[in-house]
Design a protein around this motif. Structure first.
Motif, PDB file in Angstrom:
ATOM      1  N   LYS A  77       0.809  -1.206   0.000  1.00 11.70           N
ATOM      2  CA  LYS A  77       0.000   0.000   0.000  1.00 11.70           C
ATOM      3  C   LYS A  77       0.848   1.263   0.000  1.00 11.70           C
ATOM      4  N   TYR A  78       2.138   1.151   0.287  1.00 12.86           N
ATOM      5  CA  TYR A  78       3.008   2.316   0.361  1.00 12.86           C
ATOM      6  C   TYR A  78       3.604   2.654  -1.013  1.00 12.86           C
ATOM      7  N   ARG A  79       3.719   3.941  -1.286  1.00 13.90           N
ATOM      8  CA  ARG A  79       4.471   4.357  -2.468  1.00 13.90           C
ATOM      9  C   ARG A  79       5.953   4.052  -2.257  1.00 13.90           C
ATOM     10  N   ARG A  80       6.692   3.953  -3.347  1.00 13.68           N
ATOM     11  CA  ARG A  80       8.111   3.648  -3.274  1.00 13.68           C
ATOM     12  C   ARG A  80       8.917   4.708  -4.006  1.00 13.68           C
ATOM     13  N   ALA A  81      10.161   4.905  -3.565  1.00 16.23           N
ATOM     14  CA  ALA A  81      11.062   5.849  -4.228  1.00 16.23           C
ATOM     15  C   ALA A  81      12.476   5.304  -4.163  1.00 16.23           C
ATOM     16  N   VAL A  82      13.212   5.511  -5.236  1.00 14.75           N
ATOM     17  CA  VAL A  82      14.601   5.049  -5.309  1.00 14.75           C
ATOM     18  C   VAL A  82      15.528   6.202  -4.926  1.00 14.75           C
ATOM     19  N   ALA A  83      16.485   5.933  -4.052  1.00 17.46           N
ATOM     20  CA  ALA A  83      17.459   6.949  -3.640  1.00 17.46           C
ATOM     21  C   ALA A  83      18.416   7.244  -4.786  1.00 17.46           C
ATOM     22  N   LYS A  84      18.499   8.521  -5.163  1.00 22.85           N
ATOM     23  CA  LYS A  84      19.362   8.950  -6.255  1.00 22.85           C
ATOM     24  C   LYS A  84      20.651   9.546  -5.691  1.00 22.85           C
ATOM     25  N   PRO A  85      21.703   9.636  -6.523  1.00 24.75           N
ATOM     26  CA  PRO A  85      22.933  10.285  -6.062  1.00 24.75           C
ATOM     27  C   PRO A  85      22.637  11.689  -5.540  1.00 24.75           C
ATOM     28  N   GLY A  86      23.149  11.987  -4.360  1.00 21.57           N
ATOM     29  CA  GLY A  86      22.926  13.298  -3.769  1.00 21.57           C
ATOM     30  C   GLY A  86      21.759  13.360  -2.814  1.00 21.57           C
ATOM     31  N   ASP A  87      20.952  12.301  -2.760  1.00 17.82           N
ATOM     32  CA  ASP A  87      19.783  12.305  -1.880  1.00 17.82           C
ATOM     33  C   ASP A  87      20.178  12.093  -0.428  1.00 17.82           C
ATOM     34  N   GLY A  88      19.593  12.886   0.450  1.00 19.94           N
ATOM     35  CA  GLY A  88      19.517  12.582   1.857  1.00 19.94           C
ATOM     36  C   GLY A  88      18.071  12.207   2.143  1.00 19.94           C
ATOM     37  N   VAL A  89      17.769  11.783   3.365  1.00 18.35           N
ATOM     38  CA  VAL A  89      16.394  11.407   3.685  1.00 18.35           C
ATOM     39  C   VAL A  89      15.462  12.597   3.481  1.00 18.35           C
TER      40      VAL A  89
END
Length: 350
Positions: free
Chosen positions: A22-34
């Motif tokens: 049920k949760y959306r998902r996201a992929v961590a990209k270079p430069g991402d912090g939380v």
């Protein structure tokens, strides 16, 4: 009895799997912090950070950092929502200007970001009261340094502009007043690898850019210092973003320059440098980050700016490794995100 236990276990597993689906998902990209990941997906860290950490405990580093390329579950949106209110009346820049008793004409109209990236949502007011003058290097008749990329040519002014306009958008998302001292009427934020060269940029507010380097810098800084006087008493900073040109074999990191007599400029440069050092350590743990902070008082913008200033060199446009820092749109966005994190640290820690 055993059948009942197995059935119960299967029900538990299926329930967990269904709840995760049920949760959306996201992929961590270079430069991402939380925080960056949450903001990009319309979530406010002050409301959703703890739930994000609980959902993704097994996929975070020991210090609750992200792992590049890994997929993370996103908390559900809940009231109050982070997205901009509808209808969007005035831009963030307008509201901040109004708080200073200034004209409420938007500093940056949404169309400047292009159709894909406008309008600009106001996610929070973390930078409310801060005023930034963003000055991408060269422009108009002067493309700056040129790099060869296969059969294509890469122009410094196009890549410095794209990183800068991305930074402007992020700053506005967090409540800052932003002036782009160079504006291109039709480029917007671009996601192509090879950015087409043009010569139609203007100096704020609508001035044709002269060919003379000194004339160009004088024109730009005259506007910055006029605006600085209008915003008297506010927290104000100038950032000048450039792309270096050295030997094609020389891979360089991001460097920061400030005026020798500006403690505020030094602190700002150190805050951004600290973020870059941490992000590079996470993204490229086997390669030491060699970018540094140093004095360069002779630089015209640094020397003449009434606002504390930081001059940044983002990399060598002639080097094949550094070129990847520019031709990948996600990398240009990462540069903008990291600069924002340093600016936020400087503003909140003042």
């Amino acid at each position: 009895m055993r059948s009942a236990l197995l059935l119960g276990l299967l029900l538990l597993i299926s329930t967990l799997a269904f709840s995760q689906s049920k949760y959306r998902r996201a992929v961590a990209k270079p430069g991402d912090g939380v925080n960056t990941l949450l903001y990009r997906n319309g979530l406010n860290p002050s409301q959703h950070l703890r739930q994000f950490q609980q959902l993704n405990r097994a996929n975070l580093t020991k210090r609750n950092g992200l792992i590049i390329g890994r997929t993370y579950l996103l908390p559900h949106r809940s009231a109050p929502k982070v997205a901009a209110r509808k209808p969007a009346a005035r831009s963030t820049a307008s509201r901040t200007a109004a708080s200073h008793g200034l004209s409420t004409t938007p500093m940056l109209p949404s169309k400047l970001f292009g159709p894909k990236y406008s309008p600009v949502p106001v996610r929070d007011r973390a930078l409310r009261g801060a005023v930034y003058y963003l000055s991408p290097g060269h422009a108009g008749p002067d493309p700056g340094a040129i790099g060869q990329y296969g059969t294509y040519k890469l122009a410094e002014d196009e890549y410095a502009y794209d990183v800068t306009i991305r930074l402007a958008r992020v700053l506005m998302e967090h409540g800052a007043t932003v002036y782009m001292m160079v504006q291109d009427p039709n480029d917007g934020i671009r996601d192509e690898s090879v950015l087409k060269m043009d010569y139609d940029e203007l100096t704020y507010p609508q001035q044709r850019i002269p060919l003379s380097q000194l004339g160009r810098l004088r024109q730009r800084m005259t506007q910055v210092n006029k605006l600085y006087a209008r915003h008297k008493g506010a927290y104000q900073r100038l950032l000048s973003l450039h792309v270096d040109s050295r030997s094609a074999g020389q891979n360089i990191d991001v460097f920061f320059y400030h005026h020798q007599n500006s403690q505020a400029g030094l602190r700002l440069a150190k805050n951004i440098h600290k973020v870059f050092t941490a992000r590079y350590k996470r993204a490229q743990p086997t390669r030491p980050y060699k970018g540094n902070v140093s004095v360069r008082s002779s630089l015209y913008e640094v020397r003449t700016s009434h606002a504390p200033a930081v001059f940044m060199e983002l990399g060598n446009i002639r080097n094949s490794k550094d070129q990847r820092r520019f031709v990948v749109a996600d990398n240009r966005q990462a540069l903008a995100n990291w600069i924002y994190e340093g600016l936020l640290a400087d503003y909140t820690g003042r």
